[in-house]
Design a protein around this motif. Structure first.
Motif, PDB file in Angstrom:
ATOM      1  N   ARG A 147       0.837  -1.205   0.000  1.00  9.41           N
ATOM      2  CA  ARG A 147       0.000   0.000   0.000  1.00  9.41           C
ATOM      3  C   ARG A 147       0.872   1.255   0.000  1.00  9.41           C
ATOM      4  NH1 ARG A 147      -2.489  -3.141   4.174  1.00  9.41           N
ATOM      5  NH2 ARG A 147      -4.393  -4.166   3.429  1.00  9.41           N
ATOM      6  N   HIS A 149       3.854   1.558  -1.280  1.00  6.09           N
ATOM      7  CA  HIS A 149       4.415   1.721  -2.618  1.00  6.09           C
ATOM      8  C   HIS A 149       3.361   2.232  -3.602  1.00  6.09           C
ATOM      9  CE1 HIS A 149       8.603   0.197  -2.686  1.00  6.09           C
ATOM     10  NE2 HIS A 149       8.244  -0.391  -1.556  1.00  6.09           N
ATOM     11  N   ALA A 150       2.124   1.768  -3.441  1.00  4.99           N
ATOM     12  CA  ALA A 150       1.052   2.228  -4.330  1.00  4.99           C
ATOM     13  C   ALA A 150       0.797   3.721  -4.128  1.00  4.99           C
ATOM     14  CB  ALA A 150      -0.222   1.428  -4.062  1.00  4.99           C
ATOM     15  N   LEU A 151       0.803   4.158  -2.863  1.00  6.62           N
ATOM     16  CA  LEU A 151       0.614   5.579  -2.574  1.00  6.62           C
ATOM     17  C   LEU A 151       1.778   6.392  -3.129  1.00  6.62           C
ATOM     18  CD1 LEU A 151      -0.792   7.959  -1.171  1.00  6.62           C
ATOM     19  CD2 LEU A 151       0.454   7.343   0.925  1.00  6.62           C
ATOM     20  N   LYS A 153       3.636   5.737  -5.613  1.00 10.59           N
ATOM     21  CA  LYS A 153       3.547   5.801  -7.074  1.00 10.59           C
ATOM     22  C   LYS A 153       2.591   6.904  -7.508  1.00 10.59           C
ATOM     23  CE  LYS A 153       2.791   2.886 -11.157  1.00 10.59           C
ATOM     24  NZ  LYS A 153       2.449   1.519 -11.635  1.00 10.59           N
ATOM     25  N   GLN A 154       1.490   7.048  -6.768  1.00  8.00           N
ATOM     26  CA  GLN A 154       0.542   8.120  -7.083  1.00  8.00           C
ATOM     27  C   GLN A 154       1.169   9.488  -6.829  1.00  8.00           C
ATOM     28  OE1 GLN A 154      -2.831   7.036  -4.591  1.00  8.00           O
ATOM     29  NE2 GLN A 154      -3.911   6.202  -6.356  1.00  8.00           N
ATOM     30  N   LEU A 155       1.901   9.594  -5.729  1.00 12.90           N
ATOM     31  CA  LEU A 155       2.521  10.873  -5.380  1.00 12.90           C
ATOM     32  C   LEU A 155       3.660  11.228  -6.326  1.00 12.90           C
ATOM     33  CD1 LEU A 155       2.624  10.568  -1.479  1.00 12.90           C
ATOM     34  CD2 LEU A 155       1.024  11.895  -2.872  1.00 12.90           C
ATOM     35  N   GLU A 156       4.313  10.217  -6.865  1.00 19.39           N
ATOM     36  CA  GLU A 156       5.401  10.466  -7.815  1.00 19.39           C
ATOM     37  C   GLU A 156       4.899  11.271  -9.005  1.00 19.39           C
ATOM     38  OE1 GLU A 156       8.524  10.047  -7.882  1.00 19.39           O
ATOM     39  OE2 GLU A 156       9.090   8.510  -6.429  1.00 19.39           O
ATOM     40  N   GLY A 157       3.649  11.013  -9.395  1.00 14.42           N
ATOM     41  CA  GLY A 157       3.081  11.738 -10.524  1.00 14.42           C
ATOM     42  C   GLY A 157       2.909  13.219 -10.247  1.00 14.42           C
ATOM     43  N   LEU A 158       2.913  13.585  -8.955  1.00 17.82           N
ATOM     44  CA  LEU A 158       2.764  14.990  -8.578  1.00 17.82           C
ATOM     45  C   LEU A 158       4.100  15.661  -8.307  1.00 17.82           C
ATOM     46  CD1 LEU A 158      -0.171  14.595  -6.015  1.00 17.82           C
ATOM     47  CD2 LEU A 158      -0.345  15.280  -8.410  1.00 17.82           C
ATOM     48  N   ARG A 159       5.179  14.879  -8.362  1.00 25.58           N
ATOM     49  CA  ARG A 159       6.480  15.405  -7.941  1.00 25.58           C
ATOM     50  C   ARG A 159       6.890  16.647  -8.729  1.00 25.58           C
ATOM     51  NH1 ARG A 159      11.726  11.681  -7.148  1.00 25.58           N
ATOM     52  NH2 ARG A 159      10.677  11.339  -5.171  1.00 25.58           N
ATOM     53  N   THR A 168       7.481  15.157   1.606  1.00 23.25           N
ATOM     54  CA  THR A 168       6.863  13.945   2.140  1.00 23.25           C
ATOM     55  C   THR A 168       7.736  13.313   3.216  1.00 23.25           C
ATOM     56  OG1 THR A 168       7.858  12.711   0.305  1.00 23.25           O
ATOM     57  CG2 THR A 168       5.568  13.402   0.052  1.00 23.25           C
TER      58      THR A 168
END
Length: 221
Positions: A147, A149-151, A153-159, A168
């Motif tokens: 979970r 890592h999944a979160l 991955k989502q946050l990476e898109g906002l980096r 973070t």
């Protein structure tokens, strides 16, 4: 003076965000709603203090004693709650000792890499950035780490969109020796080509795992 400093800080980060075009100018209206409520609390605190000094010892009314107790909480910063709907959702649910809009409570944490004990407040530097604290729970669990890592991955898109604006941090409650730093997403331990890997973002909740520093000493020995 403390209240004035808090007033200035509340307005400064909002002005900075608007000037840098990171925030909608409407956010400036929250200064009045948030700090105006605190000003009213401060005036009431002054009245209560005056009444306490004026009252004879042992003859305080129950109402005054109750307000004196409220004063103690207010002076400790725990009575302030921002409720402007633009920033704090009325439907947001708190958990444990955390409540949306309230001052972050003191939380002793241990740096996973160094074993150094710090307070959560102290690792969130006043840099003008937003801080997202991820409470990862039992990170030694395969499912829970998945979970995380999944979160990430989502946050990476906002980096790219939030670079320098969103910082973070991660706090977990797994036993120190049960999970390796390398198992955590790189989002929480980014590597700079000049300064190297950042080990200042992953922590252990000391309340969930008391004695963690002593355990680290045992392993080091």
């Amino acid at each position: 003076m403390n209240t004035s400093i808090q007033d200035s800080y509340n307005l400064a980060w909002k002005l900075g965000g608007v000037i840098k075009k990171h925030l909608n100018p409407n956010i400036l209206t929250t200064y009045a709603t948030e700090r105006g409520a605190v000003a009213k609390q401060l005036l009431q605190a002054d009245r209560t203090t005056l009444e306490l000094f004026s009252a004879k010892f042992g003859q305080e009314t129950p109402s005054l004693l109750q307000r004196a107790d409220d004063l103690r909480v207010f002076l400790g910063g725990r009575a302030i709650r921002y409720a402007d709907p633009l920033l704090t959702s009325s439907s947001a649910q708190g958990f444990g000792c955390f409540r949306p809009g309230e001052c972050l409570p003191e939380l002793a944490i241990t740096n996973h890499a160094t074993g150094r004990s710090v307070h959560l407040h102290n690792v969130m530097k006043s840099s003008g950035a937003w801080h997202m604290v991820v409470f990862a729970g039992e990170a030694s669990s395969v499912a829970q780490m998945g979970r995380v890592h999944a979160l990430a991955k989502q946050l990476e898109g906002l980096r790219d969109a939030t670079f320098g604006v969103l910082e973070t941090l991660l706090v977990h409650c797994a036993k120190w020796e049960s999970v390796e730093l390398t198992e955590f997403p790189t989002l929480f331990q980014p590597c700079d080509p000049v300064t190297g890997r950042d080990y200042t973002r992953i922590f252990i909740d000391e309340r969930s795992y008391p004695g963690v520093r002593h355990r680290m000493d045992d392993f080091a020995a």
